[in-house]
Motif scaffolding. Sequence first.
Motif, PDB file in Angstrom:
ATOM      1  N   SER A 325       0.886  -1.265   0.047  1.00 36.37           N
ATOM      2  CA  SER A 325       0.066  -0.009   0.016  1.00 36.37           C
ATOM      3  C   SER A 325       0.809   1.438  -0.024  1.00 36.37           C
ATOM      4  N   GLU A 329      -2.490   5.705   0.848  1.00 35.43           N
ATOM      5  CA  GLU A 329      -3.622   4.872   1.314  1.00 35.43           C
ATOM      6  C   GLU A 329      -3.576   4.550   2.819  1.00 35.43           C
ATOM      7  N   SER A 332      -5.133   7.539   4.952  1.00 37.91           N
ATOM      8  CA  SER A 332      -6.561   7.373   4.759  1.00 37.91           C
ATOM      9  C   SER A 332      -7.203   6.561   5.543  1.00 37.91           C
ATOM     10  N   GLU A 333      -6.465   5.325   5.825  1.00 34.63           N
ATOM     11  CA  GLU A 333      -7.049   4.267   6.764  1.00 34.63           C
ATOM     12  C   GLU A 333      -6.903   4.700   8.206  1.00 34.63           C
ATOM     13  N   ARG A 369      -4.000  -2.423   3.336  1.00 35.64           N
ATOM     14  CA  ARG A 369      -4.862  -1.442   3.861  1.00 35.64           C
ATOM     15  C   ARG A 369      -5.832  -1.903   5.252  1.00 35.64           C
TER      16      ARG A 369
END
Length: 477
Positions: A325, A329, A332-333, A369
Motif C-alpha cells: 500500500s 492509502e 486514509s486508513e 490497507r
Amino acid sequence: MRRWLLRRSIRTRITLGSVAVGLVVLSAASVALHHQVRTATEDTDRSLAASDLAPFVQDLRQNPDELPDEPTRGVLVGIRADGRWVVDTLPRGVREALPTAGTSGPTDGRPQDDGDGDRDRDRDGSGDGDGDRAATREVRADSRTYVVAGQQVGDTVVWAARDTRPGQETIRRVDRSLVVGTLLAVAAFAGTAWVLTGLALRPVARMRRRAEDLGDGGADGHLPVGPAEDELAALARTLNRFVDRQHENAARERRMVSDAAHELRTPLAALTARLELAHRHSGDAPALEGDLTAAERDAARLSALAASLLELSRLDDGGDEHVTSTADELVSELMASVDRARALPEAVTTEVDFVTAVPDGDARYAIGRSAFARVVDNLTANALAAATGGSVQVDLAQRDDELVLRVLDDGPGVPDAFLPHAFERFARADASRNSALGGSGLGLALVRGTAERAGGSATLRNRETGGAAAEVRLPRR
C-alpha cells in the motif's frame, strides 16, 4: 545399476566406491610395475647374453690364430669360423635359427654392452665387418625363448644365448604377487571403508533412534550430540534447535487452544444464560429487550474473538505476503480508524487526536490497507480502555525509510512484569478473564504478527510522563 545403488545404504555405497577406486588405482599401479619389471628382466637377459659373449670376443681379438677355450658348463656359446662351428654349446633350435653368415637379421633394436664398455648403436642389427658392434635378438626354439647376442670378429662370428625362462618365471611370480597384493589391498580397502563408515554413521543411527522415540512421544529432550566438532554434530545441533521450535510451537498451540476454549466458554455461557432469561421474560417486553441487548453484546464478543483467531491463523499461514500500500492509502486508513475510535463508548470522556507527517505519499509498504486498519484499531482500542477520562494521541510519520506509527495514552501504564509478554497470544495485564477491560488478549498479538509479516516490528513501553506508548515500524519497499 544407478537405481540399484540408490537402494543400498550409505555405508554400502561408500564401501563399494572405495573398492572401485582402490581397484582402479591398484590395477594401474600393478600394470605399471609389471611393465617395469618385464623391461628390467629383458634388459638383464640381454646384458647377460652380451656378458657371456664378451670374453670370447676379447680372446679372438687377442689371439686370432688360436681357438677360444671351451665355455664353462651352462654357458651357451657358438663360434662359427670358415663356415663351420668350432665351438658349439648352443641348443640345436637356436643354432638352426641363426644366420649362416655374419650377424645380420632381425634384432630388437636395443644397444648392448659388448664387454669393452662400448654400446651397440647398430639399430638394424648388422655388423660393420670389424666386430665392433654386438647385435641381439630373440629366438624361439624347442618351445623356449632365448636372447641371443652375436658379434663378428674378422671372419669369425661369435654367438651367446641366454634362456629367458628364469626371467619369465620371475615376471610370473611378480604378477602373482601383484594380483594377490591387489586383491588383499582391495579387501583391506573394503574392510576399512566399512568399519570407518560404520563408526562415522553411528551417531546418525543414535539420532535416528532418538528421533523415532521423540516422534512416538516416548521421550523428551534433544538428539544426542557427539563429542567431535564435525558435520554430524552441527546437524544434531541444528535438529535440536528445530525440535525446540517444534516443542515451542506445540506448547503455544496447546495454550492457544486452551485459552480459546476459556475465552469462548465465558461468552457462550453468558449468551446461554441471556437466552434462558429471555425465555422467562417472554411476557415482559422491557426485560426481554434488555436480555436480547446483552445477548447481542455476547454474540459480538464471540464474533470478534472468532475473527481474531482466524486473522492469527491467516498470519501464520503467510496471508497477504505480497500486498503493498502507498503511504497516502495508509494515512486514509488511519483517519478512518480514528473516526471509528471516536465513535466508541469509551471515547465519550476521552479525547482522541492524530498527527501525520508523511511527505512522500507514493512510498509503498508491505502491508494491506485492511491489515493496517486492524493494527490502528487494536492499538487505539487498548489506549482508550487504559486512558478513560484522559487523552489518546495517534502519530504517523516517515523516518529513515520507515513508516512509524505511535499510539500514546496518559493512563496508568502497563505493569513492568507484563511488558515482556504483552505481544503473546491471550496475554493480558489483568489476569481476570471476566474483567470488563480485559479483552481477549489477541489484539497486540495481531499487531505484532501483522508488523512482522510486513518486515517490521512492534514494541510497547511505559512513558516517563505516565501512560503507555505502542510503536509499529514498517520498512519501505
